[in-house]
Design an enzyme around this catalytic site. Structure first.
Site, PDB file in Angstrom:
ATOM      1  CB  THR A  98      -0.898   0.038   1.255  1.00  0.00           C
ATOM      2  OG1 THR A  98      -1.659  -1.168   1.304  1.00  0.00           O
ATOM      3  CG2 THR A  98      -1.834   1.235   1.226  1.00  0.00           C
ATOM      4  CE  LYS A 173      -4.848  -1.508   1.505  1.00  0.00           C
ATOM      5  NZ  LYS A 173      -5.689  -2.443   2.223  1.00  0.00           N
ATOM      6  CE  LYS A 241       1.785   1.967   4.990  1.00  0.00           C
ATOM      7  NZ  LYS A 241       1.258   1.079   3.954  1.00  0.00           N
TER       8      LYS A 241
HETATM    9  P1  NAP Z   1       5.060  -6.344   7.729  1.00  0.00           P
HETATM   10  O1  NAP Z   1       4.664  -7.639   8.300  1.00  0.00           O
HETATM   11  O2  NAP Z   1       5.434  -5.214   8.628  1.00  0.00           O
HETATM   12  O3  NAP Z   1       6.263  -6.619   6.680  1.00  0.00           O
HETATM   13  C1  NAP Z   1       6.913  -5.556   6.044  1.00  0.00           C
HETATM   14  C2  NAP Z   1       7.872  -6.091   4.997  1.00  0.00           C
HETATM   15  O4  NAP Z   1       8.516  -4.953   4.371  1.00  0.00           O
HETATM   16  C3  NAP Z   1       8.985  -6.968   5.553  1.00  0.00           C
HETATM   17  O5  NAP Z   1       9.293  -7.965   4.602  1.00  0.00           O
HETATM   18  C4  NAP Z   1      10.133  -5.975   5.688  1.00  0.00           C
HETATM   19  O6  NAP Z   1      11.418  -6.560   5.665  1.00  0.00           O
HETATM   20  C5  NAP Z   1       9.933  -5.162   4.440  1.00  0.00           C
HETATM   21  N1  NAP Z   1      10.611  -3.863   4.474  1.00  0.00           N
HETATM   22  C6  NAP Z   1      10.308  -2.794   5.229  1.00  0.00           C
HETATM   23  N2  NAP Z   1      11.164  -1.771   4.981  1.00  0.00           N
HETATM   24  C7  NAP Z   1      12.028  -2.229   4.040  1.00  0.00           C
HETATM   25  C8  NAP Z   1      13.134  -1.664   3.370  1.00  0.00           C
HETATM   26  N3  NAP Z   1      13.509  -0.394   3.594  1.00  0.00           N
HETATM   27  N4  NAP Z   1      13.799  -2.416   2.464  1.00  0.00           N
HETATM   28  C9  NAP Z   1      13.397  -3.701   2.220  1.00  0.00           C
HETATM   29  N5  NAP Z   1      12.364  -4.300   2.811  1.00  0.00           N
HETATM   30  C10 NAP Z   1      11.679  -3.568   3.716  1.00  0.00           C
HETATM   31  O7  NAP Z   1       3.908  -5.740   6.779  1.00  0.00           O
HETATM   32  P2  NAP Z   1       2.643  -6.469   6.127  1.00  0.00           P
HETATM   33  O8  NAP Z   1       1.553  -6.531   7.129  1.00  0.00           O
HETATM   34  O9  NAP Z   1       3.086  -7.681   5.416  1.00  0.00           O
HETATM   35  O10 NAP Z   1       2.202  -5.330   5.081  1.00  0.00           O
HETATM   36  C11 NAP Z   1       2.913  -5.124   3.881  1.00  0.00           C
HETATM   37  C12 NAP Z   1       2.143  -4.084   3.073  1.00  0.00           C
HETATM   38  O11 NAP Z   1       0.810  -4.557   2.833  1.00  0.00           O
HETATM   39  C13 NAP Z   1       2.000  -2.716   3.733  1.00  0.00           C
HETATM   40  O12 NAP Z   1       2.050  -1.726   2.727  1.00  0.00           O
HETATM   41  C14 NAP Z   1       0.610  -2.775   4.351  1.00  0.00           C
HETATM   42  O13 NAP Z   1       0.058  -1.478   4.481  1.00  0.00           O
HETATM   43  C15 NAP Z   1      -0.121  -3.599   3.306  1.00  0.00           C
HETATM   44  N6  NAP Z   1      -1.270  -4.371   3.795  1.00  0.00           N
HETATM   45  C16 NAP Z   1      -1.199  -5.063   4.970  1.00  0.00           C
HETATM   46  C17 NAP Z   1      -2.306  -5.795   5.378  1.00  0.00           C
HETATM   47  C18 NAP Z   1      -2.299  -6.561   6.670  1.00  0.00           C
HETATM   48  O14 NAP Z   1      -3.391  -6.913   7.134  1.00  0.00           O
HETATM   49  N7  NAP Z   1      -1.168  -6.870   7.255  1.00  0.00           N
HETATM   50  C19 NAP Z   1      -3.470  -5.826   4.596  1.00  0.00           C
HETATM   51  C20 NAP Z   1      -3.497  -5.146   3.386  1.00  0.00           C
HETATM   52  C21 NAP Z   1      -2.380  -4.416   2.993  1.00  0.00           C
HETATM   53  P3  NAP Z   1      12.126  -7.019   7.076  1.00  0.00           P
HETATM   54  O15 NAP Z   1      11.580  -8.379   7.345  1.00  0.00           O
HETATM   55  O16 NAP Z   1      13.568  -7.002   6.757  1.00  0.00           O
HETATM   56  O17 NAP Z   1      11.742  -5.997   8.110  1.00  0.00           O
END
Ligand code: NAP
Length: 285
Positions: A98, A173, A241
């Site tokens: 997102t 989104k 965010k």
């Molecule tokens: P998360 O569990 O916090 O995972 C974040 C991922 O991003 C990890 O793989 C992290 O790597 C990586 N990352 C962060 N900063 C980085 C950087 N500078 N360089 C390289 N990799 C980086 O997040 P998530 O829940 O999977 O969500 C991911 C996205 O989907 C977000 O944009 C969120 O808004 C969206 N989203 C989430 C949900 C939900 O329910 N969780 C639903 C819909 C959409 P590391 O492991 O190294 O930290």
């Protein structure tokens, strides 16, 4: 099913179950995660691991990115050792994280400069729909890119909506997550108001969930409120965010500022890594 080789960057709460579904559907998937240990689950499920992001782009035909926010997505694509440092010509890059519409357009332009295609497909739905392959995929991009990606998106989600050009999917989104924020804040305020007037929390949640105002999200989050436990499915910092991005993208409705302030303060108060429903914990003070 298409037979594309898929590269996947970002194995957080969402990326890992999405990759599992691609593997189960028979796609060859190569993964990269900044913190390499977090690749283990995907590798155990049959994925291979790329040495770096450039290799991920070079080795695969469709490359998908699921990372935290705009800064992370920009770094993954255009950083010194990012995806576009690899052989990107003719490849299709799909950002499912997102981000703001402007960021999406920047990624699109950066890919075009390298002779690559780009599409956005942020997802509606959290970890359970990601596990079940029932996300809603909000596509922005050309019809050609959409058609190429459709068999892959159909594995990840139950529905794909082609919203328009790059930027439209990101806007959709942010809009749906504004509605999510309103629902979570509304649920928390309602239950707390009832509790302050002597109504048991479990009774109030039953009244909500059995009536017309009950919804998928109120039902899903009720257990967290009852247990007062908030392990992150969707981390609160990510919704804060999204609300910030929506404000920056012109959201100026009466409830948008107080809603954003509420989530921003909850994050500042140390609840950023808890689940979005921890807004209840923040308000219960
Ligand atoms: P998360 O569990 O916090 O995972 C974040 C991922 O991003 C990890 O793989 C992290 O790597 C990586 N990352 C962060 N900063 C980085 C950087 N500078 N360089 C390289 N990799 C980086 O997040 P998530 O829940 O999977 O969500 C991911 C996205 O989907 C977000 O944009 C969120 O808004 C969206 N989203 C989430 C949900 C939900 O329910 N969780 C639903 C819909 C959409 P590391 O492991 O190294 O930290």
């Amino acid at each position: 099913m298409s037979n594309y080789k898929i590269g996947w960057a970002g194995l957080g709460n969402m990326g890992t179950p999405m990759v599992n579904n691609l593997l189960k559907a028979g796609y060859p998937v190569q993964v990269y995660n900044r913190t390499r240990e977090k690749e283990k689950e995907a590798i155990d499920a049959g994925a291979t691991s790329a040495a770096d992001l450039a290799q991920l782009a070079t080795d695969n035909e469709v490359i998908m990115v699921m990372v935290s926010d705009d800064a992370a997505a920009k770094e993954i694509f255009t950083g010194e050792n990012g995806l576009l440092a690899g052989n990107a010509t003719g490849k299709l890059f799909i950002n499912v994280s997102t981000v703001a519409s402007e960021t999406s357009k920047f990624l699109d332009e950066s890919c075009r400069e390298k002779g690559a295609g780009f599409m956005e497909a942020p997802v509606s739905g959290s970890v359970k729909p990601a596990q079940d392959g029932t996300l809603i995929m909000l596509v922005g991009g050309t019809e050609d890119a959409h058609q190429k990606a459709k068999p892959i998106l159909d594995v990840l989600g139950k529905l794909t909506v082609h919203t328009g050009p790059v930027g439209a999917g990101a806007a959709a989104k942010l809009a749906i997550n504004y509605f999510l924020g309103l629902n979570l804040q509304g649920l928390a305020e309602t239950v707390l108001f009832a509790k302050a007037n002597g109504v048991r929390t479990e009774d109030m949640l039953t009244i909500i969930n059995e009536g017309a105002v009950g919804s998928g999200i109120t039902k899903l989050k009720s257990a967290s409120i009852l247990k007062n436990e908030y392990p992150a499915a969707f981390a609160l910092k990510h919704l804060a965010k999204d609300l910030r991005l929506a404000k920056e993208q012109g959201l100026n409705t009466p409830l948008s500022s107080p809603l954003y302030d509420s989530f921003k303060q909850a994050q500042a108060g140390g609840l950023g890594d808890d689940d979005v429903m921890a807004i209840y914990k923040y308000l219960d003070k």
